[in-house]
Design a protein around this motif. Structure first.
Motif, mmCIF file in Angstrom:
data_model
loop_
_atom_site.group_PDB
_atom_site.id
_atom_site.type_symbol
_atom_site.label_atom_id
_atom_site.label_comp_id
_atom_site.label_asym_id
_atom_site.label_seq_id
_atom_site.Cartn_x
_atom_site.Cartn_y
_atom_site.Cartn_z
ATOM 1 N N GLY A 16 -9.547 -8.905 2.389
ATOM 2 C CA GLY A 16 -8.654 -8.444 1.324
ATOM 3 C C GLY A 16 -8.444 -6.943 1.390
ATOM 4 O O GLY A 16 -9.269 -6.212 1.964
ATOM 5 N N LEU A 17 -7.362 -6.462 0.771
ATOM 6 C CA LEU A 17 -7.023 -5.035 0.815
ATOM 7 C C LEU A 17 -8.074 -4.210 0.074
ATOM 8 O O LEU A 17 -8.539 -3.181 0.571
ATOM 9 C CB LEU A 17 -5.633 -4.818 0.209
ATOM 10 N N GLU A 18 -8.460 -4.682 -1.112
ATOM 11 C CA GLU A 18 -9.433 -3.931 -1.921
ATOM 12 C C GLU A 18 -10.816 -3.903 -1.259
ATOM 13 O O GLU A 18 -11.487 -2.873 -1.248
ATOM 14 C CB GLU A 18 -9.531 -4.543 -3.321
ATOM 15 N N GLY A 19 -11.208 -5.052 -0.692
ATOM 16 C CA GLY A 19 -12.514 -5.130 -0.032
ATOM 17 C C GLY A 19 -12.595 -4.218 1.172
ATOM 18 O O GLY A 19 -13.604 -3.522 1.379
ATOM 19 N N THR A 20 -11.501 -4.196 1.954
ATOM 20 C CA THR A 20 -11.464 -3.328 3.142
ATOM 21 C C THR A 20 -11.478 -1.861 2.736
ATOM 22 O O THR A 20 -12.173 -1.041 3.347
ATOM 23 C CB THR A 20 -10.190 -3.621 3.981
ATOM 24 N N ALA A 21 -10.726 -1.522 1.677
ATOM 25 C CA ALA A 21 -10.685 -0.133 1.187
ATOM 26 C C ALA A 21 -12.072 0.312 0.730
ATOM 27 O O ALA A 21 -12.503 1.437 1.014
ATOM 28 C CB ALA A 21 -9.679 -0.003 0.054
#
Length: 781
Positions: free
Chosen positions: A653-658
């Motif tokens: 996910g975008l948030e997890g990667t960030a």
């Protein structure tokens, strides 16, 4: 808090913006690289906040000056200081400080005070039982010789007190908000007798006009103001008598109710004072306030619309890879021609006389030129003789005169082309060319790369505004310059081929810095990477931070240059160099010793990230992200890069990667965009291209109900003007532009269309006598 209330932007966003603007960050930089701090606001919204902030700062400055003045005069109390510091607008400040200002000697109240009548006026309000007006009579003194003169003087002082009282003014304003206040305009008696009939007809709609101030349109206010300035119209604000009656009752019975019993003659003075205050002082003040607010709002909307139109025009999709013939039409002095290459080089210029009986002879010359330069696209300016020139080319195209070439043409606005052709910039760019021929070059380049060409012209000369000469020129210039900076920055410029004029509009740069960059480039050869920008004179850390993300580097060009000059620079990026070794790439491409501060040649290696929109401050995160997905910087923009990115984002996910990379979602999204966009990506590809045609439609060919396609020329608050190819733009009234008809694909901040957008329309009415066409919008193409 004040900024938040004025702009309807969250307080935390306003706090961040105040800090960002204080640190001299530009709007393009904030909009792209500080999204998490501004809740993803667009550039237009940032401009509105910036403008409101400047207005508040002006009020703060004025408040400080007022406080110092009152302090010096010994009039400043604790309560007054608090009231002054709470003021949000200049009008509020004036109202609060009005009772403490030294009145001008010319007012009636001031003259009455000089006669010594102020104690009498205050006694009516505070201690009327002990007041004897006859004791103030002085037979030999003008203004005190009779009881009537004494009463009049007292009345003037009371009226002045009432008119400057904040509570009284707040009450009357609130009262006006609840009532029907209208603005009216009528034909001035003087103009109807001696005025220019043509000018008077322009304002026909406003000869007997009346509208509620809450519902009047911005363009109507600007039209009324212009008519009034030309002395064609008389304008007034109509406040109903009911407002006056309720206000006077409230003043006598509530706000200024005497503390003791008032004799009938003194009560008459009080009532007369209230009526006098309303009629002579408060009513004119309210009218001025209403007119001022309406004008200010109308000007701001006009300027913002000009900015939106300008952005739409500047971001018109460029036409790449074509040789173009630009035509600046004319009658007596002929049509000026300019043929330009796909790389904007001037290949040929000429003059042909198409409208003086020589059209047939000149056709052969035009055909020869088109065949010689393999040019199949003609760009015609929309000025004088445009219609005849268009008909001439359309006729030849329909007859297949230019075969084997399949020739098409388009019409382009030539607004500002003649101004540019005689400018110092044009003389520097095309020194050996006649100014008349320069305009033909400019017309062709406006299709080839609209942004690069239109930035050479002062925005207000581009002709996409409304009432531009009637609005604040300071506000207009600031807004339009900001829009140009935003467009140029977001499109980006290739540092090694862009012009100085284009470069100076990049965020963080100005004329001097752009000139220094060009000089550095001429002296040292091409820039190899963004880091080298720091070596340019006058480009400090702040300027570098603001501009770096908008500067592009064509990697193939740099690699080719490096192979020709210093092969070892791109051989093996992991190869270690000897400490203290430094290299300079000179213009000739030779290695040489650099005088002064040495630059490690590691910093002169090409960096693939420099071709993207990723900011250097995020390069470290970008490299860690590449490691995470198993990618290589040399694969930027390739299809397998997209696949690798998708695989990781789908998994984490975008948030997890960030979170894993210890960055924000907005920064990560920008990095992903930069890595996956193909090299040479241009945001303008989503915008409309010029409408190329082979045939012409005449005004007389139009019929009610006909379905046509056209291109938006200009947008105004009352409607949109559309070029449907008949030589006269048609108008889509604003009521026809609904959400259902607008494209869902394009992000729209408001229900509006901008210059360059292609639309499908239906003809509703054709007025041949007045050359007016009314259209209905079917859909946006």
């Amino acid at each position: 808090q004040a900024l938040s209330e004025i702009t309807n932007v969250e307080p935390w966003v306003c706090a961040n913006l105040i800090r960002l603007f204080k640190e001299e960050n530009t709007i393009p930089f904030i909009a792209r690289y500080r999204k998490e701090l501004i809740n993803n606001l667009e550039a237009d919204a940032l401009r509105e906040v910036q403008q409101a902030l400047e207005e508040l700062r002006a009020v703060a400055k004025k408040t400080h000056t007022t406080i110092q003045k009152l302090k010096k005069e010994g009039k400043l109390s604790g309560g007054l200081l608090t009231a002054l510091l709470n003021c949000r607008t200049s009008e509020e400040l004036d109202h609060v400080s009005a009772p403490y200002k030294t009145g001008s000697k010319g007012t009636k109240a001031q003259r009455a005070k000089q006669l010594g009548l102020e104690p009498a006026a205050l006694s009516i309000l505070q201690n009327p039982m002990e007041l004897n007006l006859f004791s103030y009579i002085r037979p030999n003194t003008k203004g005190l010789s009779t009881i009537q003169e004494v009463e009049a003087g007292v009345q003037h002082i009371l009226a002045d007190i009432f008119a400057k009282d904040k509570d009284t003014l707040d009450f009357i304003r609130k009262l006006c908000q609840q009532r029907y206040i209208c603005i009216q305009s009528a034909l001035a008696k003087v103009s109807s007798k001696s005025g220019n009939e043509k000018d008077i007809d322009k304002f026909q709609l406003y000869h007997e006009f009346s509208c509620n101030i809450k519902s009047i349109q911005h363009h109507q206010i600007l039209a009324i103001n212009r008519g009034e300035n030309l002395k064609i119209l008389t304008v007034k604000v109509n406040i109903p008598d009911g407002v006056k009656n309720e206000f006077c009752w409230w003043c006598v019975n509530e706000r200024w109710r005497p503390k003791q019993f008032l004799k009938p003659e003194l009560m008459r003075i009080l009532r007369n004072s209230v009526e006098d205050a309303y009629k002579r002082l408060i009513h004119p003040l309210l009218c001025r306030e209403f007119r001022s607010k309406l004008t200010s709002d109308a000007e701001k909307e006009s300027v913002m619309m000009f900015g939106r139109n300008l952005r739409q025009l500047l971001l018109t999709s460029p036409v790449r890879g074509r040789t173009l013939m630009g035509v600046d039409p004319g009658y007596k002095h002929g049509c000026k021609l300019a043929i330009i290459s796909p790389t904007s080089q001037i290949l040929h210029t000429d003059v042909v006389y198409l409208h003086s009986g020589q059209g047939f002879c000149e056709a052969e010359k035009i055909k020869r030129l088109l065949l010689q330069y393999n040019c199949s696209t003609i760009v015609i300016g929309n000025g004088t003789a445009c219609r005849e020139t268009e008909a001439y080319f359309a006729d030849l195209i329909m007859k297949k005169y230019f075969a084997p070439l399949d020739v098409v043409y388009c019409i382009v606005s030539e607004a500002g082309a003649s101004i540019y052709s005689v400018s110092p910039e044009a003389s520097k760019e095309m020194p050996d060319l006649d100014p008349n021929l320069r305009s033909a070059v400019s017309i062709a380049r406006r299709v080839q790369d609209p942004l690069a060409e239109l930035v050479k012209i002062e925005p207000k000369h581009i002709g996409v505004g409304m009432y531009q000469h009637d609005v604040s020129q300071t506000l207009l210039k600031a807004t339009l310059d900001s829009v140009v900076e935003e467009c140029v920055s977001f499109v980006g410029v290739d540092i090694n081929i862009c012009s100085e004029i284009l470069l100076r509009h990049i965020a963080g740069l100005n004329a001097n810095r752009a000139k220094n960059i060009i000089e550095w480039r001429e002296k040292n050869g091409p820039f190899i990477n963004r880091e080298q920008l720091k070596e340019v004179k006058g480009l400090g850390p702040k300027s570098f931070q603001q501009c770096a993300g908008f500067i592009r580097f064509n990697q193939e060009y740099i690699k080719t240059f490096c192979r020709m000059t210093c092969p070892f620079l791109i051989s093996d990026s992991n190869k270690k160099t000897e400490p203290g070794s430094h290299v300079l790439l000179t213009k000739a491409g030779a290695q040489g010793k650099k005088k002064g501060k040495p630059t490690p040649y590691a910093s002169q290696q090409p960096n693939p990230l420099d071709q993207t929109c990723i900011h250097p401050e995020s390069y470290n995160i970008a490299m860690r992200f590449l490691s995470l997905i198993g990618g290589n910087a040399n694969d930027i923009g390739k299809s397998d890069m997209q696949q690798k990115v998708n695989a990781v984002i789908q998994k984490e996910g975008l948030e997890g990667t960030a979170k894993r990379l210890n960055t924000t979602v907005h920064t990560l999204q920008l990095i992903i965009d930069g890595l996956t966009q193909p090299e040479g990506f241009d945001i303008r590809t989503d915008f409309d291209k010029p409408d190329f045609k082979r045939s012409i439609v005449c005004f007389e060919d139009l019929s009610v109900g006909a379905i046509l396609t056209g291109k938006v020329e200009n947008a105004t608050p009352f409607g949109v003007f559309v070029d449907i190819g008949v030589g006269k733009a048609g108008l889509i009234p604003v009521r026809s532009i609904t959400e259902a008809k607008l494209s869902k694909v394009k992000k729209r901040r408001s229900l509006g269309l901008g210059p360059g957008e292609r639309v499908e329309v239906k003809v509703l009415n054709v007025d041949i006598a007045r050359l007016r066409i009314t259209l209905d919008l079917i859909r946006v193409l």
